[in-house]
Design a protein around this motif. Structure first.
Motif, PDB file in Angstrom:
ATOM      1  N   ALA A  64       0.824  -1.202   0.000  1.00 41.58           N
ATOM      2  CA  ALA A  64       0.000   0.000   0.000  1.00 41.58           C
ATOM      3  C   ALA A  64       0.860   1.254   0.000  1.00 41.58           C
ATOM      4  N   ILE A 110       0.581   3.869  -2.988  1.00 42.24           N
ATOM      5  CA  ILE A 110       0.146   5.269  -2.886  1.00 42.24           C
ATOM      6  C   ILE A 110       1.242   6.208  -3.416  1.00 42.24           C
ATOM      7  N   THR A 141      -0.025  15.077   4.001  1.00 46.04           N
ATOM      8  CA  THR A 141      -1.331  14.424   3.871  1.00 46.04           C
ATOM      9  C   THR A 141      -1.154  12.927   3.681  1.00 46.04           C
ATOM     10  N   LEU A 142      -0.209  12.593   2.815  1.00 41.00           N
ATOM     11  CA  LEU A 142       0.035  11.185   2.523  1.00 41.00           C
ATOM     12  C   LEU A 142       0.359  10.418   3.804  1.00 41.00           C
ATOM     13  N   ASN A 166      -2.710  10.554   6.605  1.00 43.11           N
ATOM     14  CA  ASN A 166      -3.898   9.787   6.259  1.00 43.11           C
ATOM     15  C   ASN A 166      -3.600   8.311   6.069  1.00 43.11           C
ATOM     16  N   PHE A 167      -2.445   8.050   5.484  1.00 36.59           N
ATOM     17  CA  PHE A 167      -2.059   6.653   5.304  1.00 36.59           C
ATOM     18  C   PHE A 167      -2.049   5.938   6.651  1.00 36.59           C
ATOM     19  N   LYS A 201      -3.365   6.906   9.520  1.00 35.75           N
ATOM     20  CA  LYS A 201      -4.662   6.919  10.192  1.00 35.75           C
ATOM     21  C   LYS A 201      -5.523   5.739   9.721  1.00 35.75           C
ATOM     22  N   ILE A 202      -5.626   5.621   8.407  1.00 39.40           N
ATOM     23  CA  ILE A 202      -6.465   4.551   7.855  1.00 39.40           C
ATOM     24  C   ILE A 202      -5.887   3.173   8.162  1.00 39.40           C
ATOM     25  N   ASN A 229      -6.062   2.442  11.971  1.00 41.90           N
ATOM     26  CA  ASN A 229      -7.490   2.233  12.239  1.00 41.90           C
ATOM     27  C   ASN A 229      -7.935   0.851  11.761  1.00 41.90           C
ATOM     28  N   PHE A 250      -7.679  11.600  -1.487  1.00 38.33           N
ATOM     29  CA  PHE A 250      -6.547  10.803  -1.029  1.00 38.33           C
ATOM     30  C   PHE A 250      -6.948   9.358  -0.780  1.00 38.33           C
ATOM     31  N   LEU A 296      -5.479   6.049  -2.287  1.00 39.03           N
ATOM     32  CA  LEU A 296      -4.911   5.003  -1.443  1.00 39.03           C
ATOM     33  C   LEU A 296      -5.552   3.654  -1.757  1.00 39.03           C
ATOM     34  N   GLY A 324      -4.150   2.584  -5.072  1.00 43.29           N
ATOM     35  CA  GLY A 324      -2.719   2.325  -4.919  1.00 43.29           C
ATOM     36  C   GLY A 324      -2.453   1.087  -4.089  1.00 43.29           C
ATOM     37  N   ALA A 325      -3.176   0.954  -2.989  1.00 45.30           N
ATOM     38  CA  ALA A 325      -2.968  -0.192  -2.112  1.00 45.30           C
ATOM     39  C   ALA A 325      -3.322  -1.490  -2.822  1.00 45.30           C
ATOM     40  N   GLY A 373     -10.571   0.577   8.380  1.00 44.15           N
ATOM     41  CA  GLY A 373      -9.791   1.814   8.460  1.00 44.15           C
ATOM     42  C   GLY A 373     -10.603   3.058   8.189  1.00 44.15           C
TER      43      GLY A 373
END
Lengths: 207, 207, 207, 207
Positions: free
Chosen positions: A169, A173, A188-189, A192-193, A195-196, A199, B161, B165, B168-169, B200
């Motif tokens: 991933a 990205i 941002t990358l 957010n990467f 965080k997601i 999570n 984003f 992601l 991309g992922a 996520g």
DNA sequence: CATGAATGAGATTTCATTCAT
DNA sequence: GATGAATGAAATCTCATTCAT
């Protein structure tokens, strides 16, 4: 005598950097030796004083980069305890390497991957071993994830797959970003990467 | 009066398929016209009756594939309502295309990406436009995500984003799988990918 | 049965004419069989029903033209008595053929000459014999000149050289006209050519 | 530090000369790059270090020759006063160039003419401009003729046509000589050509 | 007969590598 | 060491000719 050797290594590095410049612009396959020579500001024949052939330059580029990023990762990751934090560090180092510090390298990652998934001669396979590099990364990530699971931070999971997904991933990205650099910035990358992803794997707390 | 009647489009398709076979094995750059001719079981010159040059074959391959996968995606995705389910469908279609049905194509994706991020002449850019393809995908995903956010299924997010992601992922994990096909199977891939991703981004329910 | 043969000859003629069209535009060497086929409005393979190969078309073109111009010349020249007048007729016929009636042929004369001065295989040399054609012309002109000398109209001269000059000069001025068709018209060409040439060789009258 | 020093212009000249040799024997269209390489005693690839392709060699040959003959003509013609004498000089220089000094070139003139009368792309037309070369010659001859008319040596005439005839006739007789070198020698050619031409245009003295 | 799809011999062209200077 | 001129192996590409339909 000693300085001579330093010069030699420095010159090799210069040539590799010049090659990287051209590779990133034209692609490895479309880069001619003369292009590299011109970019390095030296004669065509001179390259052969330092490298056996084009593959040799490519392998050196590969080694140079993964040694550096590997060292950086090892060093920085050792300083943290919290699994989530370590993953964050890993992302930041990778992003920083590909986006900020080593701009041209990002553009040739795809050529590296493309070469990496194909069979080559013994010589190349021995040194230029993408699978080994990713195995190493994956093993590190697996350990971090397992640590998180053990500590109760992450939910139970197939750590091998999740490690592969984490690495994949992240690469993916970055690939998207390569195509459209205007869609988001590196902060941002990273944010957010993480965080997601975090999570997605964290232990759900039942209240 | 009537010479041999040949379905030119069918013949072109045959040659493209043969080319794909060789591309996937050797890489686009290392594939010679004679390799493609032999794989297609035709003469060297015959290729030039149907394609201008190797680039032309590559571009046709690109178009053929993305038309097919695009059609398949559009068709299947239209049949679902739940945003999470639609994303799941998207993943399954992509995985099924690259891993199961169109095995060789997966191996060429890297060459396609590698070419896709570079500048080419007008002619090539017009037809071989990876950015446009991904933009299309991204826009679809953005809408799905937004739909989920609106419905309260997904948490609020930077949909651009997150869509990048997601795509991309998905590409990235497929890439990992290309290198090590033994680490997990396609069912594991789809299930775990969706579990982690949906987890996520889903709305956390406060209890 | 008989009409079949007529058709065949007519078709050959059509192909030769089409070939001439293309030859005059692109030059013999740069003309492809497909060009001739397209110009003739027939299939590529059909040409081989009528001609052995490209050389064969060229030879037929050569024969066709020189037979025609030869016949025309023989016929018309037989009708005059005065040597100067006969030469004038020769010029008029040639000019009329190359400039007026058979426009395209003029443009390929150079290719014919160029081929004519080189060695070829037996087959071609036997039929396509520029030297023989010019020898024939030259012999005719030599006789006319000698007649004029005998009659006291022309001064004494090296008739072989003068005949060669007459033919060469006529070809040469036509060449000039090919390059710059605006510099003079065919009437000017004929009149002035004859005036200067006849003036150049006529017996000077001592008064 | 200092690699082999090669006079590029001299080397180009060598290759052009070798090409001329082969062109004159086989014709430009039938000459292969390998023929030129062998004639020049170099490798096939070396030609491409100096020329883009065969056309490029041909154009260089064209330039080289017409620069030389142009210079020679300009130099020698400046030394005479009498119009008839200047024309004589022009003939002698041309004959000497084509027959004596630059034997091979004569055989290629036809290929040059043949190419010269056809349309080419911008690039070629700019450099390889036969029309421009002949225009230059023609203008010089026109002036000489006008000078003769003004001085009362030549009769009144269409100087443009006469100049074209002079040039064309000279080329034409050389063409005849190319086909049959045994019919007359260069001295005969020059003397008789001038005698007839001058006779043809000179002012008739009324006694 | 007519055709044009198929072909491969042979041409052009590229470019990694060598090597004399 | 450094160089770039020279090279030919190997690639691309062309096109006259064949031949099944």
């Amino acid at each position: 005598m000693a300085p001579k050797i330093v010069d030699r290594e420095e010159k090799k590095r210069e040539i590799v950097m010049a090659a990287m410049e051209v590779f990133s612009e034209k692609g490895v396959a479309n880069t001619k030796m003369i292009d590299i020579a011109r970019a390095a500001g030296i004669g065509k024949g001179t390259i052969y004083e330092y490298f056996k052939n084009k593959d040799d330059i490519f392998i050196n580029l590969f080694e140079l980069h993964f040694t550096e990023i590997g060292n950086a990762a090892a060093e920085v990751m050792g300083r943290y305890d919290d699994p989530a934090e370590i993953l964050q560090q890993f992302v930041e180092i990778t992003v920083s390497f590909l986006i900020n510090e080593d701009h041209n390298f990002a553009e040739i990652m795809l050529d590296i991957w493309a070469e990496g998934i194909r069979e080559h001669n013994e010589e190349i396979n021995r040194v230029f071993n993408l699978d080994a590099v990713y195995s190493q990364y994956r093993d590190v990530i697996i350990q971090i994830l397992q640590d998180g699971v053990d500590k109760g931070t992450f939910c139970s999971m197939d750590t091998t797959f999740t490690a592969s997904l984490f690495i994949g991933a992240l690469d993916g990205i970055l690939l998207q970003w390569l195509m459209r650099k205007d869609l988001f910035d590196s902060a941002t990358l990273t944010d957010n990467f993480m965080k997601i992803f975090i999570n997605g794997i964290k232990k759900e707390v039942v209240k």
